[in-house]
Design a protein around this motif. Structure first.
Motif, mmCIF file in Angstrom:
data_model
loop_
_atom_site.group_PDB
_atom_site.id
_atom_site.type_symbol
_atom_site.label_atom_id
_atom_site.label_comp_id
_atom_site.label_asym_id
_atom_site.label_seq_id
_atom_site.Cartn_x
_atom_site.Cartn_y
_atom_site.Cartn_z
ATOM 1 N N VAL A 330 0.401 2.017 -15.972
ATOM 2 C CA VAL A 330 0.164 3.015 -15.289
ATOM 3 C C VAL A 330 0.719 2.803 -14.002
ATOM 4 O O VAL A 330 2.445 3.362 -13.439
ATOM 5 C CB VAL A 330 -0.961 4.446 -15.089
ATOM 6 N N GLY A 331 0.277 1.944 -13.417
ATOM 7 C CA GLY A 331 0.439 1.534 -11.630
ATOM 8 C C GLY A 331 1.898 0.837 -11.820
ATOM 9 O O GLY A 331 2.289 0.902 -11.019
ATOM 10 N N ILE A 332 2.276 0.246 -12.428
ATOM 11 C CA ILE A 332 3.420 -0.911 -12.736
ATOM 12 C C ILE A 332 4.055 -0.028 -13.181
ATOM 13 O O ILE A 332 5.543 0.026 -12.685
ATOM 14 C CB ILE A 332 3.077 -1.967 -13.577
ATOM 15 N N GLN A 333 4.589 0.849 -14.634
ATOM 16 C CA GLN A 333 5.343 1.158 -14.266
ATOM 17 C C GLN A 333 5.764 2.580 -13.392
ATOM 18 O O GLN A 333 7.309 2.238 -12.970
ATOM 19 C CB GLN A 333 5.093 2.101 -15.172
ATOM 20 N N SER A 334 5.023 3.072 -12.600
ATOM 21 C CA SER A 334 5.188 4.199 -11.664
ATOM 22 C C SER A 334 5.992 3.312 -10.006
ATOM 23 O O SER A 334 7.196 3.848 -9.063
ATOM 24 C CB SER A 334 4.353 4.591 -10.945
ATOM 25 N N SER A 335 5.554 2.562 -9.831
ATOM 26 C CA SER A 335 6.085 1.712 -8.794
ATOM 27 C C SER A 335 7.691 0.832 -8.807
ATOM 28 O O SER A 335 7.998 0.299 -8.304
ATOM 29 C CB SER A 335 4.950 0.322 -8.859
ATOM 30 N N ILE A 348 14.503 8.540 -0.705
ATOM 31 C CA ILE A 348 13.781 9.405 -1.558
ATOM 32 C C ILE A 348 12.912 10.210 -0.131
ATOM 33 O O ILE A 348 11.638 10.953 -0.820
ATOM 34 C CB ILE A 348 12.258 8.383 -2.162
ATOM 35 N N PHE A 349 12.668 9.792 0.695
ATOM 36 C CA PHE A 349 11.754 10.262 1.671
ATOM 37 C C PHE A 349 11.827 11.557 1.756
ATOM 38 O O PHE A 349 11.066 13.058 2.477
ATOM 39 C CB PHE A 349 11.670 9.854 3.330
ATOM 40 N N LEU A 404 -0.154 7.819 -8.495
ATOM 41 C CA LEU A 404 -0.087 8.403 -7.451
ATOM 42 C C LEU A 404 -0.310 6.960 -6.840
ATOM 43 O O LEU A 404 0.987 6.944 -5.428
ATOM 44 C CB LEU A 404 -1.120 8.759 -6.942
ATOM 45 N N MET A 405 -1.092 6.198 -6.926
ATOM 46 C CA MET A 405 -0.918 5.019 -6.270
ATOM 47 C C MET A 405 -0.133 3.856 -6.461
ATOM 48 O O MET A 405 0.899 3.557 -5.935
ATOM 49 C CB MET A 405 -2.117 3.910 -6.847
ATOM 50 N N GLY A 406 0.840 4.013 -7.580
ATOM 51 C CA GLY A 406 1.860 3.254 -8.437
ATOM 52 C C GLY A 406 3.213 3.782 -7.084
ATOM 53 O O GLY A 406 3.946 2.814 -6.839
ATOM 54 N N THR A 407 3.113 4.697 -6.907
ATOM 55 C CA THR A 407 3.890 5.624 -6.540
ATOM 56 C C THR A 407 4.399 5.167 -4.668
ATOM 57 O O THR A 407 5.332 4.911 -3.858
ATOM 58 C CB THR A 407 4.227 7.078 -6.225
ATOM 59 N N LEU A 408 3.287 6.115 -4.087
ATOM 60 C CA LEU A 408 3.077 6.230 -2.561
ATOM 61 C C LEU A 408 2.613 4.786 -2.045
ATOM 62 O O LEU A 408 3.609 4.254 -1.078
ATOM 63 C CB LEU A 408 1.660 6.526 -2.048
ATOM 64 N N THR A 409 2.394 3.638 -2.857
ATOM 65 C CA THR A 409 1.769 2.222 -2.129
ATOM 66 C C THR A 409 3.242 1.393 -1.881
ATOM 67 O O THR A 409 3.488 1.093 -0.820
ATOM 68 C CB THR A 409 1.038 1.367 -3.086
ATOM 69 N N PRO A 410 4.568 1.618 -2.294
ATOM 70 C CA PRO A 410 5.691 0.979 -2.070
ATOM 71 C C PRO A 410 6.394 1.415 -1.309
ATOM 72 O O PRO A 410 6.973 0.823 -0.624
ATOM 73 C CB PRO A 410 6.647 0.803 -3.708
ATOM 74 N N MET A 411 5.969 3.131 -1.636
ATOM 75 C CA MET A 411 7.155 3.738 -0.123
ATOM 76 C C MET A 411 6.616 3.607 0.968
ATOM 77 O O MET A 411 6.673 3.450 2.148
ATOM 78 C CB MET A 411 6.529 5.391 -0.543
ATOM 79 N N LEU A 412 4.918 3.284 1.210
ATOM 80 C CA LEU A 412 4.336 3.403 2.424
ATOM 81 C C LEU A 412 4.275 1.537 2.789
ATOM 82 O O LEU A 412 4.997 1.645 3.795
ATOM 83 C CB LEU A 412 3.010 2.861 2.162
ATOM 84 N N LEU A 413 4.414 0.920 2.017
ATOM 85 C CA LEU A 413 5.242 -0.338 2.520
ATOM 86 C C LEU A 413 5.848 -0.520 3.436
ATOM 87 O O LEU A 413 6.722 -2.096 3.956
ATOM 88 C CB LEU A 413 4.845 -1.847 1.004
ATOM 89 N N ASP A 414 7.582 0.262 2.612
ATOM 90 C CA ASP A 414 8.838 0.129 2.622
ATOM 91 C C ASP A 414 8.869 0.462 4.230
ATOM 92 O O ASP A 414 9.534 0.302 4.678
ATOM 93 C CB ASP A 414 9.171 1.142 1.437
ATOM 94 N N LYS A 415 8.329 1.318 4.894
ATOM 95 C CA LYS A 415 8.135 2.843 5.839
ATOM 96 C C LYS A 415 7.595 1.634 6.890
ATOM 97 O O LYS A 415 7.977 1.353 8.128
ATOM 98 C CB LYS A 415 6.988 3.368 5.471
ATOM 99 N N LEU A 416 6.453 0.393 5.907
ATOM 100 C CA LEU A 416 5.932 -0.504 7.321
ATOM 101 C C LEU A 416 6.917 -1.524 7.543
ATOM 102 O O LEU A 416 6.163 -2.913 8.051
ATOM 103 C CB LEU A 416 4.411 -0.735 7.031
ATOM 104 N N GLY A 417 7.770 -1.413 6.489
ATOM 105 C CA GLY A 417 9.107 -3.077 7.140
ATOM 106 C C GLY A 417 8.343 -4.146 5.899
ATOM 107 O O GLY A 417 8.819 -5.735 6.533
ATOM 108 N N VAL A 418 7.782 -4.343 4.864
ATOM 109 C CA VAL A 418 6.896 -4.656 4.143
ATOM 110 C C VAL A 418 7.836 -4.991 2.567
ATOM 111 O O VAL A 418 7.922 -3.596 2.174
ATOM 112 C CB VAL A 418 5.343 -4.927 3.884
ATOM 113 N N ASN A 419 9.023 -5.949 2.160
ATOM 114 C CA ASN A 419 8.880 -5.716 0.590
ATOM 115 C C ASN A 419 8.224 -4.854 -0.189
ATOM 116 O O ASN A 419 6.798 -5.752 -0.664
ATOM 117 C CB ASN A 419 9.093 -7.379 0.190
ATOM 118 N N PRO A 420 7.918 -3.944 -0.722
ATOM 119 C CA PRO A 420 7.241 -2.744 -2.037
ATOM 120 C C PRO A 420 7.368 -3.892 -3.230
ATOM 121 O O PRO A 420 6.842 -3.114 -3.538
ATOM 122 C CB PRO A 420 8.581 -1.875 -1.858
ATOM 123 N N ALA A 421 8.289 -4.902 -3.367
ATOM 124 C CA ALA A 421 8.458 -5.427 -4.943
ATOM 125 C C ALA A 421 6.874 -5.824 -4.092
ATOM 126 O O ALA A 421 6.185 -6.141 -6.014
ATOM 127 C CB ALA A 421 8.496 -6.730 -5.055
#
Length: 450
Positions: A330-335, A348-349, A404-421
């Motif tokens: 589920v986490g992989i699908q969401s991310s 997306i924000f 929730l984790m699979g969705t919010l974690t990439p968005m947070l990393l993107d905001k911090l300038g880290v590759n969300p992949a």
């Protein structure tokens, strides 16, 4: 007739090289596309490949060198003299020539540039060498068609004929002023339908999308995808026309981005190829394997806190793989969905609350269906209402949290300038394993205490 590239044909080419049968090679490859010849060269050793390339027309050889993979081309060009490389570079588009020259040391690069017969081509290459490879200036080619806004149609046609000798594909005619400032574009249709004495300023269109030379290559991809462009002009900060980026260069960037994201999502920390050294391939994989191992050790240690619960009801241990696997999937699908959206530079924000509500609704529906199915199967085969309830409630909670984790974690990393992949694959899977076990045994502990 087009030759089919098979193992048998490769062996025939090798035998022809061994007996110096130039006729077979030239005849069999005369109808081949350069990309197909490149496929053949990949199967030959370096000396054999150079033998074949030396037989082919220089125009074909230049296309083949442009298409070769970076690692293979670097090793391959070591067998060429500077004069031989210059002969091929002289026939390439300036952006392809710069890509090859950037792979050489400074001395070799200067030797090749000095041997380029076309002075205009050499000047263009020197100009492009100043740009970083991953910006618009590094992607652009200097070859394009441009006309002055004060010219008449007759003069434009003559100039287009002259410039077209150096341009392989004509997508657009750009209109500039006396200082080369980009003003717009001129359609071929308008040019052909206008009278010879008509002025360009009366028939051109100001509707032109351009990009500055310092922009990142990801922005170039985004703009060309958004506006469905086959080519985009590149300008400097003052708006002066410098060159153009064509769709084939953008596709190369998109492929590199997709490959990098795929490798990061599968736990490979650097760009590697199948033919790289054992050490490099191992080095690229080991970091995430270590993280996964640490996660597994933490999960095993974490399960130790619930030894009493497992001892009281050993059947709880049977469903641990179900909990961890479902949470990871589920986490992989969401991310993956979020990473795809972020890679397209979609905003997306905006309307975040509405998007989050939609996410929760999708997660809730998925969790409800999965937990209901698990409850039914568990009760059918175990005939234990409390165990069935524990597994289904825990699974419901895990699916919700993993979404929730699979969705919010990439968005947070993107905001911090880290590759969300990097949020996908081993990272989210390991995190969800630990959280899933905590939820599972927590629910079991509470329900069995009641």
């Amino acid at each position: 007739m087009q030759v089919e590239i098979t193992r048998e044909y490769i062996e025939q080419v090798e035998e022809a090289i061994a007996r110096d049968d130039k006729g077979f090679i030239l005849e069999s490859m005369s109808e081949m596309y350069p990309a197909d010849i490149t496929t053949v060269l990949y199967e030959l050793d370096t000396n054999e490949s150079k033998y074949v390339l030396d037989l082919l027309p220089p125009e074909t050889g230049s296309q083949i060198l442009s298409d070769l993979d970076y690692d293979i081309r670097t090793d391959f060009l070591a067998y060429f003299t500077s004069q031989e490389i210059a002969r091929y570079v002289n026939l390439m588009d300036s952006d392809d020539a710069v890509d090859i020259l950037n792979e050489m040391n400074v001395q070799r690069r200067e030797e090749v540039i000095a041997l380029i017969e076309n002075e205009e081509k050499a000047d263009d290459i020197l100009d492009l060498l100043h740009y970083e490879e991953d910006c618009a200036g590094g992607l652009m080619a200097k070859e394009l068609i441009k006309v002055n806004i004060n010219w008449r149609v007759r003069q434009c046609i003559e100039e287009i004929r002259r410039q077209a000798e150096d341009v392989e594909r004509i997508y657009t005619v750009y209109v500039v002023d006396n200082r080369d400032i980009l003003l717009g574009r001129l359609s071929i249709k308008a040019l052909l339908l206008s009278k010879d004495d008509k002025l360009v300023k009366d028939i051109y269109s100001e509707d032109v999308i351009s990009i500055e030379s310092f922009r990142d290559e990801n922005e170039v991809v985004s703009v060309m995808q958004k506006y469905d462009l086959e080519a985009i002009p590149v300008v400097n900060i003052q708006g002066k026309l410098l060159g153009r980026i064509t769709i084939d260069d953008v596709i190369d960037v998109m492929q590199e981005q997709a490959e990098l994201s795929r490798q990061l999502m599968t736990g490979i920390s650097e760009n590697v190829e199948e033919d790289d050294s054992v050490f490099r391939i191992s080095r690229s994989r080991i970091p995430w394997l270590v993280i996964g191992m640490v996660g597994g050790l933490l999960a095993a240690h974490f399960m130790g806190f619930f030894e009493a619960d497992i001892a009281m009801l050993p059947a709880l241990a049977l469903f641990v793989p179900l909990i961890t696997a479902t949470g990871g999937n589920v986490g992989i699908q969401s991310s993956s969905i979020i990473i795809q959206t972020l890679s397209s530079n979609a905003v997306i924000f905006e309307n975040f609350a509405q998007r989050l509500l939609k996410l929760i609704m999708v997660a809730f529906l998925n969790a409800l269906i999965i937990s209901a199915l698990v409850f039914g199967f568990t009760y059918l085969f175990r005939q234990d209402l409390k165990l069935s309830t524990v597994v289904s409630v825990a699974l419901f909670s895990v699916v919700m949290l993993a979404s929730l984790m699979g969705t919010l974690t990439p968005m947070l990393l993107d905001k911090l300038g880290v590759n969300p992949a990097v949020a996908a694959g081993p990272f989210i899977t390991t995190a969800n394993d630990l959280l899933g076990l905590a939820i599972y045994f927590g629910v079991a502990h509470m329900l069995y205490e009641l």
